[in-house]
Motif scaffolding. Structure first.
Motif, mmCIF file in Angstrom:
data_model
loop_
_atom_site.group_PDB
_atom_site.id
_atom_site.type_symbol
_atom_site.label_atom_id
_atom_site.label_comp_id
_atom_site.label_asym_id
_atom_site.label_seq_id
_atom_site.Cartn_x
_atom_site.Cartn_y
_atom_site.Cartn_z
ATOM 1 N N ILE A 1 113.050 88.527 8.072
ATOM 2 C CA ILE A 1 113.074 87.688 9.451
ATOM 3 C C ILE A 1 114.234 86.605 9.305
ATOM 4 O O ILE A 1 114.302 85.867 8.221
ATOM 5 C CB ILE A 1 111.741 86.839 9.758
ATOM 6 C CG1 ILE A 1 110.615 87.959 9.899
ATOM 7 C CG2 ILE A 1 111.788 86.061 10.948
ATOM 8 C CD1 ILE A 1 109.351 87.317 10.089
ATOM 9 N N LEU B 1 106.193 92.311 8.765
ATOM 10 C CA LEU B 1 106.770 91.877 10.025
ATOM 11 C C LEU B 1 108.417 92.015 10.250
ATOM 12 O O LEU B 1 108.845 92.730 10.980
ATOM 13 C CB LEU B 1 106.324 90.687 10.316
ATOM 14 C CG LEU B 1 106.946 90.036 12.013
ATOM 15 C CD1 LEU B 1 106.552 91.045 13.095
ATOM 16 C CD2 LEU B 1 106.189 88.639 12.221
ATOM 17 N N ASP C 1 100.339 98.571 12.479
ATOM 18 C CA ASP C 1 100.345 98.196 13.873
ATOM 19 C C ASP C 1 99.179 97.457 14.034
ATOM 20 O O ASP C 1 99.065 96.280 14.298
ATOM 21 C CB ASP C 1 100.409 99.055 14.699
ATOM 22 C CG ASP C 1 100.274 98.682 16.112
ATOM 23 O OD1 ASP C 1 101.333 97.980 16.736
ATOM 24 O OD2 ASP C 1 99.268 99.028 16.866
ATOM 25 N N ARG D 1 110.322 94.628 12.481
ATOM 26 C CA ARG D 1 110.929 94.118 13.639
ATOM 27 C C ARG D 1 112.573 94.092 13.332
ATOM 28 O O ARG D 1 113.364 94.223 14.292
ATOM 29 C CB ARG D 1 110.358 92.635 14.059
ATOM 30 C CG ARG D 1 110.846 92.537 15.492
ATOM 31 C CD ARG D 1 110.008 90.886 15.996
ATOM 32 N NE ARG D 1 110.276 89.852 15.180
ATOM 33 C CZ ARG D 1 109.547 88.800 15.064
ATOM 34 N NH1 ARG D 1 108.604 88.686 15.942
ATOM 35 N NH2 ARG D 1 109.787 87.724 14.213
ATOM 36 N N HIS D 2 113.055 93.623 12.065
ATOM 37 C CA HIS D 2 114.237 93.519 11.869
ATOM 38 C C HIS D 2 114.908 94.468 10.784
ATOM 39 O O HIS D 2 115.991 94.129 10.433
ATOM 40 C CB HIS D 2 114.461 91.937 11.401
ATOM 41 C CG HIS D 2 113.895 90.858 12.349
ATOM 42 N ND1 HIS D 2 114.619 90.533 13.387
ATOM 43 C CD2 HIS D 2 112.669 90.285 12.341
ATOM 44 C CE1 HIS D 2 113.871 89.700 14.086
ATOM 45 N NE2 HIS D 2 112.627 89.470 13.391
ATOM 46 N N TYR E 1 103.616 91.157 17.923
ATOM 47 C CA TYR E 1 104.305 90.614 16.750
ATOM 48 C C TYR E 1 105.778 91.292 17.277
ATOM 49 O O TYR E 1 106.744 90.681 16.420
ATOM 50 C CB TYR E 1 103.797 91.482 15.597
ATOM 51 C CG TYR E 1 103.935 92.935 15.589
ATOM 52 C CD1 TYR E 1 104.969 93.767 15.295
ATOM 53 C CD2 TYR E 1 102.667 93.573 16.103
ATOM 54 C CE1 TYR E 1 104.822 95.138 15.239
ATOM 55 C CE2 TYR E 1 102.425 95.017 15.869
ATOM 56 C CZ TYR E 1 103.374 95.812 15.769
ATOM 57 O OH TYR E 1 103.354 97.107 15.812
ATOM 58 N N MET E 2 105.959 92.098 18.112
ATOM 59 C CA MET E 2 107.615 92.488 18.266
ATOM 60 C C MET E 2 108.202 91.266 19.203
ATOM 61 O O MET E 2 109.492 91.566 19.220
ATOM 62 C CB MET E 2 107.487 93.652 19.088
ATOM 63 C CG MET E 2 107.010 95.001 18.243
ATOM 64 S SD MET E 2 107.999 95.018 16.695
ATOM 65 C CE MET E 2 109.875 95.800 17.137
ATOM 66 N N THR E 3 107.626 90.254 19.734
ATOM 67 C CA THR E 3 108.300 89.585 20.465
ATOM 68 C C THR E 3 108.519 88.144 19.734
ATOM 69 O O THR E 3 107.314 87.636 19.065
ATOM 70 C CB THR E 3 107.527 88.925 21.660
ATOM 71 O OG1 THR E 3 107.193 90.252 22.635
ATOM 72 C CG2 THR E 3 108.119 88.032 22.425
ATOM 73 N N PRO E 4 109.591 87.869 19.057
ATOM 74 C CA PRO E 4 109.923 86.581 18.210
ATOM 75 C C PRO E 4 109.591 85.127 18.998
ATOM 76 O O PRO E 4 109.590 85.239 20.232
ATOM 77 C CB PRO E 4 111.385 86.778 18.041
ATOM 78 C CG PRO E 4 112.078 87.377 19.209
ATOM 79 C CD PRO E 4 110.866 88.406 19.591
#
Length: 284
Positions: free
Chosen positions: A48, A39, A252, A43-44, A262-265
């Motif tokens: 994270i 993730l 995905d 995303r990062h 999962y793209m929204t923290p």
């Protein structure tokens, strides 16, 4: 000993991951970034920001090869698992940096002194029959609860601290109460005996013969990470902290199944670590 900062710990964990990845590529052992590490890569492009561990997974056959071969080389790193360490207290493996000491406050004293680590999970198949799958997961969940209760001590749970769940405080309180009850019931059970049962059961369904696979689903009762086998048929490289590591091409489907959107923290107030350990650099 000097306590490591969060960034220093991440640097050490990245060093472990690089060593494991190089070894696996050299030996043609298949691994995947998974969980919060995958993730973070998506995303990062790295950790994270509030996370402080690294997770990878290997198909069971590759996992077994890795456990047999990794410790043959001279290194500050060593892999520990119930398969190669009769005193190991978990049902999955960890590659640890022996120049560090990690104090895990949630564990019994005899398991408390560990080292900075990267978690390594086996990937197993999942039963095709839905009723059989449900029954099997419940059974493994029960064994997982017994395993944790046999190795944990009485400290409050922080499990939901970094999640997007509602009523986090209430859920952690309920989990803490259940944890304390389980410890009272199962603290005298032999941890290693249960870890072996969990792994023996999880081997029943082959990774390459199943339509669905479980990454931590059978060996770690906190998470039920399930994915379509086709999502892990091929690997692609993901950027992670200026390096590249292998992950599933079907990331995905796996991340959506595990985390939802999962793209929204999570909200800012929930962007905290859910772990309770401190890590120190050993004196030379």
């Amino acid at each position: 000993m000097l306590e490591l900062s969060a960034e220093e710990l991440k640097s050490i964990e990245l060093g472990i991951l690089k060593d494991v990845a190089d070894f696996c590529d050299k030996k043609e052992i298949k691994y995947f970034l998974c969980g919060g590490t995958l993730l973070g890569a998506v995303r990062h492009k790295g950790f994270i920001p509030w996370d402080d561990d690294v997770d990878i997974a290997m198909p069971r056959e590759d996992y077994d090869r890795f456990l047999k071969e990794y410790n043959k080389k001279e290194s500050i790193y060593r892999v520990n698992a119930i398969e190669n360490n009769s005193k190991w207290h978990m049902s999955f493996a960890r590659v640890e940096d022996y120049t560090t000491t990690l104090i895990e406050g949630t564990l019994k004293k005899k398991y408390r002194n560990c080292h900075a680590f990267v978690d390594v999970f086996p990937i197993d198949g999942i039963p095709a029959n839905k009723l059989e799958e449900k029954t099997f997961m419940i059974k493994q969940k029960i064994f997982g609860i017994i395993l944790n209760a046999s190795s944990f001590c009485f400290l409050p749970s922080k499990h939901y601290s970094d999640s997007k769940d509602s009523n986090i405080s209430l859920k952690n309180t309920i989990r803490t109460c259940l944890k304390f009850v389980a410890i009272c019931l199962f603290s005298m059970i032999n941890t290693q005996f249960i870890a072996k049962i969990i792994n023996r059961n999880s081997r029943k369904y082959k990774y390459n013969e199943s339509d669905y696979i479980g990454l931590t689903v059978f060996v770690w009762n906190w998470k039920f990470e399930k994915a379509k086998a086709v999502s892990f048929e091929e690997r692609i490289k993901f950027k992670f902290e200026n390096y590249e590591f292998w992950g599933p091409k079907g990331y995905d489907e796996y991340l959506t199944s595990t985390y939802g959107d999962y793209m929204t923290p999570p909200p800012v107030e929930c962007q905290v670590s859910h772990h309770s350990f401190k890590v120190y650099k050993n004196e030379v």
